[in-house]
Write an enzyme that holds these catalytic residues in place. Sequence first.
Site, PDB file in Angstrom:
ATOM      1  N   GLU A  89     -14.000   1.843  -1.692  1.00 51.33           N
ATOM      2  CA  GLU A  89     -13.840   0.382  -1.716  1.00 51.33           C
ATOM      3  C   GLU A  89     -14.462  -0.216  -2.982  1.00 51.33           C
ATOM      4  OE1 GLU A  89     -13.245  -1.039   2.841  1.00 51.33           O
ATOM      5  OE2 GLU A  89     -15.323  -0.974   2.153  1.00 51.33           O
ATOM      6  N   GLU A  92      -8.846   3.524   6.708  1.00 48.83           N
ATOM      7  CA  GLU A  92      -9.913   3.062   7.601  1.00 48.83           C
ATOM      8  C   GLU A  92      -9.308   2.047   8.555  1.00 48.83           C
ATOM      9  OE1 GLU A  92     -13.680   1.636   6.328  1.00 48.83           O
ATOM     10  OE2 GLU A  92     -14.011   3.258   4.886  1.00 48.83           O
TER      11      GLU A  92
END
Length: 604
Positions: free
Chosen positions: A162, A238
Amino acid sequence: MEPREFAVGQRDFLLDGEPFRILAGALHYFRVHPGHWADRIRKARQLGLNTIETYVPWNAHAPRKDEFCLDGGLDLGGFLDLVAAEGMFAIVRPGPYICAEWTNGGLPGWLRETGIDADAIRTGDPAFMAAVRGYLERLGPVLADRQIDRGGPVIAVQVENEYGAYGCDKDYLRELADLIRACGITVPLTTVDQPTGDMLANGSLPGVLATGSFGGHIAQRLAALRAHQPDGPLMCSEFWDGWFDHWGSHHHVTPPAEAAGHLDELLRAGASVNIYMFHGGTNFGLTSGANDKGTYQPLTTSYDYDAPLDESGNPTAKYWAFRDVIAKYAPVSADLPAAAATPAPELRVPLAQALPLWDVLDLLGQPGDYDAVVTADEAGQHQGLTLYATEIGAAAGTDPVLAIGPVLAIGEIRDRAQVFLNRRPVGILARDHHDTSLTLPTGARGRLEILVEDQGGVNYGPRIGEAKGLMGPVTIGGMEQRGWQVLPIVLEDIFPVAEALRGLPGNASLAPASTLAGPGLARAVFDLDRPADLFLSTAGWGKGIAWVNGFCIGRYWSRGPQRTLYVPGPVTRESGNELIVLELHAASAIASFLPGPDLGHTEH
């Protein structure tokens, strides 16, 4: 396994040239006792998954600069071999930054010892990249030898984590990808970002498959991912099916039907998925992280996450709801996981031997002398408790009119400080309350001691990589205090303290109303019919850390929401189980084990 080929196609993942959908579940080997790895992996296959995903925490494998651990609970190779033995594939996310609600996002505290400060991490800074290279060179052989094209389970490796939420340095990402390749990684590389704003654009790399992280708004998130990346398979790497808990908040839950509905929509769209989390596990030891978006929020010991497999490995209603969804899109094994374990043993035992923390400091480390106050990191402490001590004179700064004591002021506390004068408690300074000062007693003189707890390194956002302990200057009555002893309290091995407690006479007839005065350590001994999972109640206890048979089961805090600590069965034995408790405030002198977990109140 025989060597096979895995690739990224125009619209699909390709396994030996044929379209393949990844149905993965997140299972962090470092949050699960190795004696339970095979059980958790098998239950993932029984859910209908074909892949296990895991992060790799750099700071756990390298607690000190010249160490690299790959054994016991950190035997990543052994974990991946169990994945392969179950006929499943693996996706590995080695960071170097992982977030994961893990202390410091997986980055080692010792980086600061080498001159790598918070501004240098997650950048192309030469010193940071040299440290990362050393990490990947040690980790690389574990992964390279277990890639699918060499007969192993690993089908993909993630670059960073991320990154688009943190920065936009493409040169850093490119250099990191090159380092991963240089370590022998030939399987496809991926990145992951939330498909909102500029995160995908900032965190992705040309030639590397971009994936998304999200838990709802499925069509919108997939559309954003496709707009950013016209070619390649769609994957939510995710899929948030629950959430984590902070101390002082509530236990997060997501209704099974709601989470299953989002999973159904995702699979119906043809996307691949990694369920985050399939099984959350536990932040054993002092490994839990923290968030700080203006207010510091440390995470609980439990990482149950309201996942399909709960903290102690039992299928939940969400497990069965997900299994029904997956069965609509892929074959699901006919064998089922065993029913939830019978209630855990229930017992009460006295904390029959106790010692003040002050009496065992010599067993927990050696202090260093400093002119001015230093951070815990500068004293060589990267996790846990640090004791600062100094001598103060007679009431310097006392207000002669009001006859009040001098003010102790500290630049910043990271993260929680208990202040003592001549071993008597004066007060608490807490980071989450933004405390920086308190008034000392009138006429204060003698030994001032400040016990500082690192409650977890910030794992997300701009405060990753910050130092812990006391941030100076420290003043008393407006004058900077000089002459400090700083003791990093070593808690990795509790054996020396346990030995000291064993040598004390026991008091097995403590009344239920008896209390343990902190800061102090206490010991209890108990037997079981057989080794078993346990749930240690922390009701009636203040704040502290607990160990069972030398294994640190984590922190507890009366703030909640968590009211039990999970004890994995492989840690226990039939006779002579030993519980050690470090209580910072005060606690009932009785240890109670409950038949099941209590993770606290919920809000929907």
